[in-house]
Design a protein around this motif. Sequence first.
Motif, short mmCIF file in Angstrom:
data_model
loop_
_atom_site.label_atom_id
_atom_site.label_comp_id
_atom_site.label_asym_id
_atom_site.label_seq_id
_atom_site.Cartn_x
_atom_site.Cartn_y
_atom_site.Cartn_z
N ALA A 195 0.83 -1.21 0.00
CA ALA A 195 0.00 0.00 0.00
C ALA A 195 0.86 1.26 0.00
CB ALA A 195 -0.91 0.00 1.22
N GLY A 196 0.26 2.34 -0.44
CA GLY A 196 0.93 3.64 -0.40
C GLY A 196 1.74 3.93 -1.65
N ASP A 212 -0.51 12.92 -3.83
CA ASP A 212 -1.72 13.69 -3.56
C ASP A 212 -2.14 14.50 -4.79
OD1 ASP A 212 -1.81 12.70 -0.98
OD2 ASP A 212 -0.62 14.36 -0.17
N ARG A 267 7.58 -2.47 -2.67
CA ARG A 267 6.29 -2.68 -3.33
C ARG A 267 6.38 -3.60 -4.54
NH1 ARG A 267 6.31 2.57 -1.64
NH2 ARG A 267 4.66 3.05 -0.17
#
Length: 86
Positions: free
Chosen positions: A41-42, A46, A60
Motif C-alpha cells: 500500500a501507499g 496527492d 512494493r
Amino acid sequence: MGEKKRRQESEIDKNFVFEKKNYKFMLIGLAVIALGFILMAGGGSDDPEVFNPEIYNWQRIRLAPTLILIGFAIEVYAILLKPSGD
C-alpha cells in the motif's frame, strides 16, 4: 465419570475439519498475506500532476508480492498438513 468426559471431548474433536496446528498455520499464513498487502500500500501522490517514483521501490515491487506468495504457500501447507495419529 472421567471416561464420559473423554468420550464427549473426542466426539467434539471429530466435528472439526482441521486440528489445532492446522489453524495455527492458517493464521500465520493470513498474517503473512496481510503484511504483504500492507507493505504494498501507499506510494501514491496527492497531486495527480506530480509523479512519485516511490511507487516503484523494491518493497512494493519485490518484497510485498513475495510475502503474499509465501503466505499462500503456508495456507496450502496448513490445508495439506496431515492430522496426528492419536
